[in-house]
Scaffold this motif. Structure first.
Motif: not given
Ligand SMILES: [Fe+2]
Length: 183
Positions: A47-49, A71-74, A109-111, A147-149
């Motif tokens: 779901t997150h991806c 695919c970033h957390d695949i 970057f997410q950090g 997007w990611d966070q």
């Molecule tokens: Fe992520």
């Protein structure tokens, strides 16, 4: 291999190209397996991806960026430690350099959004300041911050995997029968 012939390599080349389609199917299988991984987050990792890719698409990202976002957390299908490197390596032959770097550096970057909770450096992205181009930096920043966070919202209108499948097959469909020069 010392005893191989050009004819044998011609057969291998043709069959490898003909079987390129399995790459996208393996990637889709890995993505589906992320539904089994939640690890305490508010959504499972599939779901997150999907939500990360949905947000990228709704911001007008192109197909390579949307598929890479999906695919970033695949890599978490195999291991959480090292997951950005796993995903980046899978994507590298199929996407342009700034899309590859967007995935490779995404955890640093997410950090900025969570490292302070457990003593990490919230400015970890700065160690990439001199190695990324301006274009790469901007894309990595947009990916992590926009997007990611944000993509752990169980109430968000997240698009299903079926919505992205054709683009996954398109991006991973290009046969890579020439060894990459820079590995
Ligand atoms: Fe992520």
């Amino acid at each position: 291999m010392d005893e191989s012939t050009a004819e044998q390599w011609a057969v291998i080349g043709v069959e490898t190209a003909q079987n390129q389609g399995r790459v996208a199917e393996r990637v889709l299988g890995m993505l589906r397996s992320l539904s089994e991984i939640t690890d305490g987050f508010a959504t499972d990792q599939l779901t997150h991806c999907l939500q990360t890719a949905t947000r990228a698409e709704r911001d007008g990202a192109d197909d390579e960026v949307v598929v890479a976002s999906l695919c970033h957390d695949i890599g978490k299908a195999i291991s959480v430690p090292g997951h950005p490197q796993i995903a980046a390596a899978i994507l590298k032959p199929y996407v342009r350099p700034e899309v590859h770097s967007m995935i490779l550096v995404h955890q640093d970057f997410q950090g900025a959004h969570y490292y302070h909770h457990f003593g990490g450096d919230p400015n970890a992205r700065e160690k990439h300041r001199d190695t990324l181009t301006d274009e790469e930096w901007k894309l990595a920043e947009q990916f992590a911050d926009d997007w990611d966070q944000k993509a752990f919202d169980p109430d968000y209108d997240t698009l299903p995997l079926e919505h992205f499948e054709d683009r996954v097959r398109k991006v991973f469909g290009a046969a890579q029968i020439v060894p990459p020069k820079d590995d």
